[in-house]
Design a protein around this motif. Structure first.
Motif, mmCIF file in Angstrom:
data_model
loop_
_atom_site.group_PDB
_atom_site.id
_atom_site.type_symbol
_atom_site.label_atom_id
_atom_site.label_comp_id
_atom_site.label_asym_id
_atom_site.label_seq_id
_atom_site.Cartn_x
_atom_site.Cartn_y
_atom_site.Cartn_z
ATOM 1 N N PRO A 22 0.837 -1.200 0.000
ATOM 2 C CA PRO A 22 0.000 0.000 0.000
ATOM 3 C C PRO A 22 0.876 1.257 0.000
ATOM 4 O O PRO A 22 1.857 1.329 0.717
ATOM 5 C CB PRO A 22 -0.807 -0.111 1.285
ATOM 6 N N ARG A 26 -6.865 5.407 0.538
ATOM 7 C CA ARG A 26 -7.574 4.881 1.705
ATOM 8 C C ARG A 26 -6.939 3.576 2.177
ATOM 9 O O ARG A 26 -6.318 2.845 1.391
ATOM 10 C CB ARG A 26 -9.046 4.694 1.393
ATOM 11 N N ARG A 28 -6.283 -0.180 3.009
ATOM 12 C CA ARG A 28 -6.718 -1.398 2.324
ATOM 13 C C ARG A 28 -7.380 -2.353 3.289
ATOM 14 O O ARG A 28 -7.137 -2.324 4.486
ATOM 15 C CB ARG A 28 -5.504 -2.086 1.701
ATOM 16 N N ASP A 31 -5.460 -8.164 3.290
ATOM 17 C CA ASP A 31 -5.128 -8.894 2.064
ATOM 18 C C ASP A 31 -5.462 -10.377 2.165
ATOM 19 O O ASP A 31 -5.947 -10.989 1.217
ATOM 20 C CB ASP A 31 -3.645 -8.733 1.716
#
Length: 53
Positions: A22, A26, A28, A31
């Motif tokens: 990232p 915004r 994340r 994952d």
């Protein structure tokens, strides 16, 4: 405990370095949670309307 259609820790360790880092924007989503959802979709063959949220 690993659920039936989730990545094992060993599978996650192989895939984690392949994910982008990232940078800006915004925050994340997790994952691993997103990748588990994709794996669940492929392994079950469920239509997108029945995908778990």
């Amino acid at each position: 405990m690993i659920r039936r259609h989730e990545l094992s820790d060993a599978e996650w360790e192989l895939n984690q370095p392949l994910l982008p880092r990232p940078v800006l924007g915004r925050p994340r989503l997790d994952d691993r949670m997103v990748l588990n959802g994709i794996v669940w979709k492929f392994r079950t063959g469920a239509p997108s309307q029945t995908a778990r949220s």
